[in-house]
Design an enzyme around this catalytic site. Structure first.
Site, PDB file in Angstrom:
ATOM      1  N   ASP A 140      45.523  33.438  53.617  1.00 29.88           N
ATOM      2  CA  ASP A 140      45.502  32.513  52.644  1.00 29.88           C
ATOM      3  C   ASP A 140      46.588  31.551  52.132  1.00 29.88           C
ATOM      4  O   ASP A 140      47.773  32.207  52.321  1.00 29.88           O
ATOM      5  CB  ASP A 140      44.737  33.146  51.339  1.00 29.88           C
ATOM      6  CG  ASP A 140      43.345  33.838  51.488  1.00 29.88           C
ATOM      7  OD1 ASP A 140      42.747  33.544  52.503  1.00 29.88           O
ATOM      8  OD2 ASP A 140      43.260  34.729  50.789  1.00 29.88           O
TER       9      ASP A 140
ATOM     10  N   ASP B 179      45.899  38.718  40.102  1.00 27.29           N
ATOM     11  CA  ASP B 179      45.207  39.955  39.387  1.00 27.29           C
ATOM     12  C   ASP B 179      46.465  40.925  39.475  1.00 27.29           C
ATOM     13  O   ASP B 179      47.043  41.407  38.419  1.00 27.29           O
ATOM     14  CB  ASP B 179      44.219  40.562  39.931  1.00 27.29           C
ATOM     15  CG  ASP B 179      44.019  40.620  41.477  1.00 27.29           C
ATOM     16  OD1 ASP B 179      45.053  40.396  42.302  1.00 27.29           O
ATOM     17  OD2 ASP B 179      43.139  40.726  42.341  1.00 27.29           O
TER      18      ASP B 179
ATOM     19  N   ASP C 201      42.680  38.419  56.696  1.00 32.02           N
ATOM     20  CA  ASP C 201      42.507  36.824  56.321  1.00 32.02           C
ATOM     21  C   ASP C 201      43.803  36.349  56.026  1.00 32.02           C
ATOM     22  O   ASP C 201      44.680  37.173  55.499  1.00 32.02           O
ATOM     23  CB  ASP C 201      41.666  36.834  55.202  1.00 32.02           C
ATOM     24  CG  ASP C 201      40.172  37.284  55.481  1.00 32.02           C
ATOM     25  OD1 ASP C 201      39.702  36.682  56.567  1.00 32.02           O
ATOM     26  OD2 ASP C 201      39.818  38.148  54.570  1.00 32.02           O
TER      27      ASP C 201
END
Length: 439
Positions: free
Chosen positions: A58, A137, A56
């Site tokens: 982003d 994170d 993916d």
């Protein structure tokens, strides 16, 4: 202490546009041309710097979701607490997120916080790229690729962690895990995927906060389980979950069975996970049903044999065992019913591998779940020598034309019976493991 911003110019890093999907580049360029900041961010940047192939891509921007939607015809906005834009480019979806800010007022922060699926969620506000980086994170995920000049921005020391192959959290680990306990599983998954070590400060709270995983929605833990075990790093993830004492909060029945010291069960689980990893790397299909059949087998077998020892009927004992173990597991990890049916088929077919009447053998070979059940039988070879022989017999039987197999079974209908220890295998009325199929 937050590390100072480090800007890495184009010629000083290995990330190249030729490795970024055309869809992501299209989104980045259009946002930038419209006067917005546009960055490739997160796991895609991390994986490209490590020489991997991201699944993916982003994008982070200072454009609001509504502004993004105005720029792209095939775009939909999702989410309520935090709105995201999904831009559809052919078959690819590029997720575009507006920079997130942080609450400046502690009282307002408390008023706007909610507990959902074990996570502390807050009403979101837009912010700067610096604030956005600090809300991520792990430090290796706070790297931003700037499409305007092809530089990298490192806001949290992520480049250093990539070089040292270590996972460190941004902020206080205890606070971050309380915000979202699944971050503990994410640490394990990323460490397995990247072959990184988890920093001691990031791993230390696992012991005290592991029970917080029981507060997470079972449906979400199902998704996390698939990410850990069905993307090619399942065996590493399993070992790390055990090492950090997190397995019992995700698969309590599996943890109990392994604590009994059953070497054959451990071999079955580790071999099954290694086989699944190989299939993923070879581009072959994998199913969650097989994963759960492998992980839960030890406790199912124990429960069934226990009830049979108390005088329960063979079929009733196994049915009770299936229901009990699966019901307990679904309280932690919500297994969809379509997979539960397949898990039960894999288990129910095991006794039929010990029945050698011609018609039963031919029907079993034609069963739609035969291949999965047969693969499971091969994993059970460590249970006893008889299970190993059984696997060899069925391996050879599949190689014969059906008419020759039928003739061979008719000739050997009175073949001697092999005694199988009920504590090692599934009890069944027929045990003719010493058939010899001749071609």
């Amino acid at each position: 202490m937050v590390p100072a911003l480090r800007v890495i110019e184009r010629e000083q890093h290995v990330l190249s546009r030729k490795h970024i999907s055309k869809a992501a580049l299209h989104v980045l360029y259009r946002l930038n041309k419209a006067g917005h900041d546009a960055f490739l961010v997160g796991g895609a940047v991390r994986d490209l710097l490590l020489g991997g192939k991201p699944k993916d891509f982003d994008v982070a921007t200072n454009a609001t979701p509504e502004e993004v939607k105005e720029l792209f015809g095939h775009c939909r906005l999702i989410g309520r607490r935090f709105r995201l834009a999904h831009v559809l480019c052919g078959s690819e979806i590029i997720e575009v997120a507006t920079f997130r800010g942080s609450h400046q007022d502690d009282d307002a922060d408390a008023r706007n916080s909610h507990i959902v699926d074990g996570r502390i969620l807050r009403d979101n506000v837009w912010g700067s790229i610096e604030e956005d980086a600090q809300r991520r994170d792990f430090r290796v995920n706070a790297l931003y690729y700037d499409i305007s000049n092809f530089s990298l921005r490192d806001y949290a020391g992520g480049m250093q962690d990539l070089e040292n192959r270590v996972l460190r959290l941004i902020g206080d680990p205890v606070i971050r895990y309380r915000e979202d306990p699944v971050r503990m599983l994410r640490a394990v998954r990323l460490a397995a995927k990247l072959d990184f070590r988890i920093d001691a400060a990031a791993a230390r709270p696992f012991a005290g906060l592991g029970p917080k995983l029981t507060e997470v929605a079972p449906a979400r833990l199902f998704d996390e389980s698939l990410k850990m075990f069905l993307l090619g790093d399942g065996l590493k993830s399993f070992h790390l979950l055990e090492h950090h004492d997190l397995l019992a909060f995700l698969f309590p029945a599996t943890a109990r069975a392994l604590q009994r010291g059953d070497a054959a069960l451990r071999a079955l689980i580790e071999t099954g996970l290694a086989s699944t990893d190989r299939r993923v790397l070879e581009g072959k299909s994998v199913t969650p049903a097989f994963l759960f059949a492998v992980l839960l087998w030890g406790e199912v077998r124990k429960q069934a044999l226990l009830w049979m020892g108390q005088g329960k009927d063979h079929s009733d004992a196994w049915s009770r065992a299936f229901r009990k173990v699966l019901a307990e597991q679904c309280q932690r990890v919500a297994i969809p019913r379509r997979f539960i049916f397949t898990v039960e088929d894999i288990w129910l077919l095991q006794p039929r591998f010990e029945q050698f009447q011609k018609n039963k053998v031919l029907r079993l070979l034609s069963h739609p779940r035969f291949r999965a059940a047969f693969d499971f039988l091969l994993l059970r070879r460590h249970e006893s020598p008889q299970m190993c022989e059984l696997g060899q017999w069925w391996t050879h039987a599949q190689q014969l034309p059906r008419n020759l197999l039928a003739k061979a079974l008719s000739r050997h209908d009175n073949a001697p019976v092999v005694q199988v220890d009920d504590t090692a295998g599934v009890p069944a009325p027929h045990r003719r493991c010493r058939h010899r199929v001749n071609s």
